[in-house]
Design an enzyme around this catalytic site. Structure first.
Site, PDB file in Angstrom:
ATOM      1  N   LYS A 175       0.865  -1.189   0.000  1.00  0.00           N
ATOM      2  CA  LYS A 175       0.000   0.000   0.000  1.00  0.00           C
ATOM      3  C   LYS A 175       0.899   1.236   0.000  1.00  0.00           C
ATOM      4  CE  LYS A 175      -1.906   3.213   2.686  1.00  0.00           C
ATOM      5  NZ  LYS A 175      -2.084   4.230   1.666  1.00  0.00           N
ATOM      6  N   GLU A 250       9.809   2.110  10.614  1.00  0.00           N
ATOM      7  CA  GLU A 250      10.851   3.137  10.553  1.00  0.00           C
ATOM      8  C   GLU A 250      10.147   4.476  10.421  1.00  0.00           C
ATOM      9  OE1 GLU A 250      13.844   2.726  11.365  1.00  0.00           O
ATOM     10  OE2 GLU A 250      13.671   0.553  11.484  1.00  0.00           O
ATOM     11  N   CYS A 284      13.340  11.812   5.911  1.00  0.00           N
ATOM     12  CA  CYS A 284      13.364  11.417   7.326  1.00  0.00           C
ATOM     13  C   CYS A 284      14.731  11.701   7.926  1.00  0.00           C
ATOM     14  CB  CYS A 284      13.035   9.935   7.448  1.00  0.00           C
ATOM     15  SG  CYS A 284      14.065   8.898   6.412  1.00  0.00           S
ATOM     16  N   GLU A 384       9.653  17.053  14.651  1.00  0.00           N
ATOM     17  CA  GLU A 384       9.963  16.921  13.219  1.00  0.00           C
ATOM     18  C   GLU A 384       9.133  17.940  12.434  1.00  0.00           C
ATOM     19  OE1 GLU A 384       8.610  13.399  10.968  1.00  0.00           O
ATOM     20  OE2 GLU A 384      10.664  13.241  10.233  1.00  0.00           O
TER      21      GLU A 384
END
Ligand code: NAP
Length: 483
Positions: A175, A250, A284, A384
């Site tokens: 997906k 992750e 990331c 973040e």
């Protein structure tokens, strides 16, 4: 004319049972619909799992080098279609053609790498405690696995999950993220063209809740490999482990680069600037904190402001340094953090605004942004941002630099710029991060070594890439054979 793409289930391109589709727009020009995709349902996801389960035994029984031949051919088909896939990536995700081309090449290299690895799959023969006995290990397929991937590396991440999963004989449901599914769909077309048997890889588009949740919960799924935000990944890990599935997630980062007085400052500015503003800060591993020794702080800030202001911003298909944000909501998220930085008392040195006028009005463009006078407890130093926003912090010595680097909930990638060998080694020893680099930007990975985070950046179950990728997607059986 806009192309309507289907799901790929059991070797057929099919429509969703919902009868609905969703459109993906070009982030450089929101008036352009790039393609439409199936707005799939839980039923579609479940059919995909059933198709994968039905093919599992046959694929696992296929000799590994034969599986490898298909991976090798896939690399070849990807290579032949590289320009097309690069353009799809840029028009859906926004990164520049140079960045997108590098990412497609990474996918090609990953398929080549795991194709070679299939010849070496096996186990280890050990010494025994008795005569006439063999004691050995044997690597086996896990079964059927769900792969859930983010939009920011929309082909590299599906590739680094798919290739080791297939090499080790698993069947898969993938997906992709809804913001940029096109390039992974084309990767599935390449697998089909390379001769992958029907049902081995199944591909379902749709929302995280409608498609991602059933893929995480389904009782016939043996493992879930997820990459994305820490918030969603934490939920995925909790759901997947309810019935003891193997899981790896992750997730996000808040990656620092430390700059010490011995560093060549021009090099430090290049390392930090390319790590912070490359791929529009949507990595990331992007550098979002420069932790700079006070002796070189002012000079560094002046250099990084010049760097940010020198970047050409625009449509990634043109000759620019930085493309747009992927969606309007990602752009708004970045602008919100600019406000938060200002409210918390940081100094906005440059950037901070949405770009407007001419070619910018219809896209999600933001200025590369640098904040100075950032303290370690400010939200822009802790959370973040996922955009081209750099927080610059001042420290008075190496120990404080490492303490500040570690003072966050994340631990994905970290680097130091120094000419002092001892500091380089000590940084690698002491930084709490899955990737630690000396004199290199926080972004950029080699494909044959483990990748994954510490702390809130990862479930810390398994690493990805290299041999670690094979470990996640296989079980080790220990055989005691007496004769
Ligand atoms: P995200 O919002 O967490 O989405 C990731 C994937 O999860 C998408 O396919 C999403 O589908 C799906 N999803 C959403 N809700 C779900 C649910 N309830 N159950 C199962 N799946 C669900 O992340 P993103 O915005 O795509 O990506 C950016 C994030 O990824 C950043 O935090 C970044 O740091 C992280 N990232 C980490 C790494 C790494 O290796 N550590 C690499 C790249 C990116 P929809 O798209 O349909 O919502």
């Amino acid at each position: 004319m806009t192309t309507d793409y289907g799901n790929y289930i059991d070797g057929d391109w099919t429509e969703s049972s919902s009868g609905d589709t969703f459109a993906v727009r070009n982030p450089a020009n929101e008036n352009e619909i790039v393609a439409t995709y199936q707005q799939s349902t839980g039923d579609d996801a479940n059919h995909a799992v059933e198709a994968a389960v039905a093919t599992q035994d046959e694929w696992a029984a296929t000799p590994a080098p034969e599986r490898g031949r298909i991976l090798k051919r896939t690399a070849g088909v990807l290579d032949a279609r590289k320009d097309e896939l690069t353009e799809t990536l840029t028009t859906e995700e926004g990164k520049t053609l140079a960045e997108a081309g590098g990412e497609v090449q990474r996918a090609i290299d990953i398929f080549d790498y795991y194709a070679e690895k299939t010849r070496d799959l096996g186990g280890t023969m050990k010494g025994t405690s008795a005569e006439n006995k063999q004691l050995y290990t044997k690597r086996e397929s896990l079964g059927t696995v769900s792969l859930i991937t983010p939009w920011n590396y929309p082909i590299a991440i599906p590739a680094w999950k798919l290739a080791p999963a297939l090499a080790t004989g698993n069947t898969v449901v993938l997906k992709p993220a809804s913001a940029a599914p096109g390039v992974s769909l084309k990767l599935v077309e390449c697998l089909e063209e390379a001769g992958l048997p029907a049902g081995v890889v199944n591909y379902v588009t749709g929302s995280g809740s409608d498609v991602g949740t059933p893929l995480t919960e389904h009782g016939a799924v043996d493992a879930v490999s997820f990459t994305g935000s820490t918030a969603i990944g934490t939920m995925v890990a909790q759901t997947a482990t309810e019935d003891l599935k193997r899981v790896q997630c992750e997730m996000g980062g808040k990656n620092p680069t430390v700059v010490m007085p011995s560093a060549d400052l021009d090099e430090a500015v290049d390392i930090v600037g390319s790590g912070a503003f490359g791929v529009t800060g949507q990595a990331c591993t992007a550098c979002s904190r420069a932790i700079v020794h006070e002796d070189v702080y002012d000079e560094f800030v002046a250099g990084i402001v010049d760097y940010a202001e020198s970047l050409e911003i625009g449509d990634g298909t043109t000759d620019v340094d930085m493309g747009p944000h992927v969606t309007e909501s990602e752009l708004e998220g970045t602008l919100e953090y600019v406000d938060i930085g200002l409210e918390d008392g940081a100094t906005l040195e440059t950037g901070g605004d949405r770009l407007t006028g001419d070619e910018y009005d219809d896209g999600y463009f933001v200025e590369p942004t640098v904040f100075s006078d950032v303290h370690a407890d400010m939200r822009i130093a802790q959370e973040e941002v996922f955009g081209p926003v750099l927080a610059v912090l001042s420290v008075s010595d190496f120990e404080e630099a490492v303490a500040v680097a570690n003072d966050v909930d994340f631990g994905l990638s970290a680097s130091i710029v120094t000419d002092n060998l001892s500091e380089g080694h000590q940084f690698i020893e002491n930084v709490e991060s899955g990737v630690a680099k000396v004199n290199e930007k926080t972004t950029g990975l080699e494909l044959h070594v483990p990748f994954g985070g510490y702390k809130g950046s990862s479930t810390n179950t398994y690493r990805e890439q290299g041999d670690a990728g094979l470990d996640f997607f296989s079980s080790i059986k220990t055989a005691y054979l007496n004769y």
